[in-house]
Design a protein around this motif. Structure first.
Motif, PDB file in Angstrom:
ATOM      1  N   VAL A   1      29.010  50.121  27.131  1.00  0.00           N
ATOM      2  CA  VAL A   1      28.648  49.794  28.510  1.00  0.00           C
ATOM      3  C   VAL A   1      29.894  49.564  29.358  1.00  0.00           C
ATOM      4  CG1 VAL A   1      27.502  48.121  30.016  1.00  0.00           C
ATOM      5  CG2 VAL A   1      26.461  48.778  27.835  1.00  0.00           C
ATOM      6  N   GLU A   2      29.962  50.268  30.475  1.00  0.00           N
ATOM      7  CA  GLU A   2      30.944  50.008  31.519  1.00  0.00           C
ATOM      8  C   GLU A   2      30.185  49.813  32.823  1.00  0.00           C
ATOM      9  OE1 GLU A   2      34.670  52.030  33.998  1.00  0.00           O
ATOM     10  OE2 GLU A   2      33.819  53.073  32.269  1.00  0.00           O
ATOM     11  N   GLU A   3      30.326  48.635  33.426  1.00  0.00           N
ATOM     12  CA  GLU A   3      29.637  48.308  34.675  1.00  0.00           C
ATOM     13  C   GLU A   3      30.667  48.054  35.763  1.00  0.00           C
ATOM     14  OE1 GLU A   3      25.906  45.857  32.580  1.00  0.00           O
ATOM     15  OE2 GLU A   3      27.546  44.777  33.578  1.00  0.00           O
ATOM     16  N   PRO A   4      30.887  49.012  36.669  1.00  0.00           N
ATOM     17  CA  PRO A   4      31.846  48.781  37.754  1.00  0.00           C
ATOM     18  C   PRO A   4      31.436  47.587  38.614  1.00  0.00           C
ATOM     19  CG  PRO A   4      31.278  51.118  37.586  1.00  0.00           C
ATOM     20  CD  PRO A   4      30.319  50.380  36.690  1.00  0.00           C
ATOM     21  N   VAL A   5      32.419  46.804  39.024  1.00  0.00           N
ATOM     22  CA  VAL A   5      32.183  45.659  39.899  1.00  0.00           C
ATOM     23  C   VAL A   5      32.406  46.123  41.335  1.00  0.00           C
ATOM     24  CG1 VAL A   5      32.866  43.296  40.470  1.00  0.00           C
ATOM     25  CG2 VAL A   5      32.972  44.094  38.086  1.00  0.00           C
ATOM     26  N   GLY A   6      31.342  46.142  42.122  1.00  0.00           N
ATOM     27  CA  GLY A   6      31.401  46.736  43.447  1.00  0.00           C
ATOM     28  C   GLY A   6      32.458  46.146  44.354  1.00  0.00           C
ATOM     29  N   SER A   7      32.664  44.846  44.302  1.00  0.00           N
ATOM     30  CA  SER A   7      33.631  44.191  45.185  1.00  0.00           C
ATOM     31  C   SER A   7      35.049  44.215  44.625  1.00  0.00           C
ATOM     32  CB  SER A   7      33.200  42.747  45.459  1.00  0.00           C
ATOM     33  OG  SER A   7      32.996  42.047  44.247  1.00  0.00           O
ATOM     34  N   LEU A   8      35.217  44.803  43.431  1.00  0.00           N
ATOM     35  CA  LEU A   8      36.539  44.944  42.813  1.00  0.00           C
ATOM     36  C   LEU A   8      36.755  46.402  42.430  1.00  0.00           C
ATOM     37  CD1 LEU A   8      36.808  41.830  40.447  1.00  0.00           C
ATOM     38  CD2 LEU A   8      38.275  42.346  42.387  1.00  0.00           C
ATOM     39  N   PRO A   9      37.122  47.251  43.369  1.00  0.00           N
ATOM     40  CA  PRO A   9      37.276  48.682  43.076  1.00  0.00           C
ATOM     41  C   PRO A   9      38.241  48.922  41.915  1.00  0.00           C
ATOM     42  CG  PRO A   9      37.464  48.266  45.434  1.00  0.00           C
ATOM     43  CD  PRO A   9      37.466  46.925  44.768  1.00  0.00           C
TER      44      PRO A   9
END
Length: 331
Positions: free
Chosen positions: A45-53
């Motif tokens: 699982v890799e979940e990008p953090v929207g507020s941390l590009p």
């Protein structure tokens, strides 16, 4: 040109690259970087953090890959932060005591895969585990209880040390916790587990994206001004550092970073101990936004800001740019 010194030219040593290198006062290297990583449940699982590009949450198996990447880049230490599932968060944050929680599983996996090739720094505070988003236990009015919280932090610290943590990093800002955690670690035989105290942690506006990453922003009730420091204060930071050092901290941290370089400098000059700074999520996000807007070159912005920490007196910097910066520094 003055008559007294007709041949003085400070630009002379700046005239060529080799000379600038030779006269450089401050050195930035991958060894000065600590890479904060967010751990989440699942596999692959890799979940990008929207507020941390450019920053993601990683499942334990992929955290191990990041650890191996860090070793290859010469980064000496990782800092772990868990995104605890909502159904495991509670008012008392007892998931922090679970020997099979995300933090402990990730720590064991990294140490099993990399051994002594890399250090693991674990965050000690209850905000990733509480349903109310505060760093400690609260009373009926929402006030964070110091001594009750410290008792849980001791158990949390031992839990992480038993999982293989090399550095315990209390970020909670409860009074007296460093001494009691040190005593507990000694009593349990963890003599070589370091304590890096978040000694001067300010109630800052720069933490928002981090709270997104660990899933606490929407949960937080109230603010943290009753235990984190007032941004207006300097002398108080020196008292905090003095207290934590007297209780057994091996190193201290100033958080946030760039807006508090004056604090870094004063701590370093006063105590002459290892001082670290956390280039926090809001600082990272601003650099990324500036680069995306064409307001500056990303690589140059990253390296210049990290160099500023070293120039101010930091032994090292916790930064989400760690892997990118290490690649730049390694050429």
């Amino acid at each position: 040109m003055t008559a007294a010194y007709p041949h003085t030219r400070l630009r002379r040593t700046r005239a060529s690259a080799w000379s600038r290198t030779m006269h450089r006062e401050t050195v930035l290297a991958p060894a000065n970087l600590i890479w904060p990583l967010f751990v989440t449940e699942g596999a692959g699982v890799e979940e990008p953090v929207g507020s941390l590009p450019g920053v993601s949450r990683w499942s334990v198996d992929l955290i191990v890959k990041r650890a191996k990447e860090a070793v290859s880049l010469g980064i000496p230490c990782l800092a772990l932060f868990p995104n605890t599932p909502r159904d495991l968060r509670s008012d008392n944050g007892l998931e922090a005591m679970n020997p099979d929680n995300l933090m402990c599983r990730a720590t064991r996996a990294i140490k099993d895969a990399c051994g002594e090739d890399i250090g693991v720094l674990t965050d000690v505070a209850l905000d990733p585990y509480t349903s109310h988003g505060q760093d400690g236990l609260i009373d009926g009015g929402g006030y964070v209880l110091n001594d009750d919280t410290v008792e849980v932090l001791i158990g949390q610290s031992l839990n992480q040390a038993n999982a293989g943590a090399d550095v315990i990093a209390p970020s909670d800002m409860m009074d007296g916790r460093i001494g009691l955690i040190r005593q507990a670690l000694e009593a349990e035989g963890h003599h070589n587990v370091q304590i890096m105290s978040y000694a001067a942690k300010y109630a800052s506006a720069f933490y928002g994206p981090f709270r997104d990453a660990v899933g606490s922003r929407g949960l937080l009730k109230g603010d943290k001004k009753t235990y984190q420091m007032d941004p207006a204060n300097t002398e108080e930071a020196l008292r905090e550092v003095a207290m934590d050092l007297s209780e057994g901290a091996d190193s201290v941290m100033v958080k946030p970073g760039l807006p508090y370089l004056d604090i870094v400098r004063r701590v370093k000059e006063r105590f002459e101990v290892p001082v670290f700074a956390y280039q926090v999520s809001g600082e990272y996000a601003m650099i990324e936004a500036a680069a995306a807007a064409g307001a500056g070159d990303r690589d140059a912005l990253v390296l210049e800001t990290l160099l500023a920490f070293r120039r101010a007196g930091c032994s090292g910097v916790l930064t989400y740019h760690a892997a990118h910066a290490a690649r730049l520094l390694n050429g």
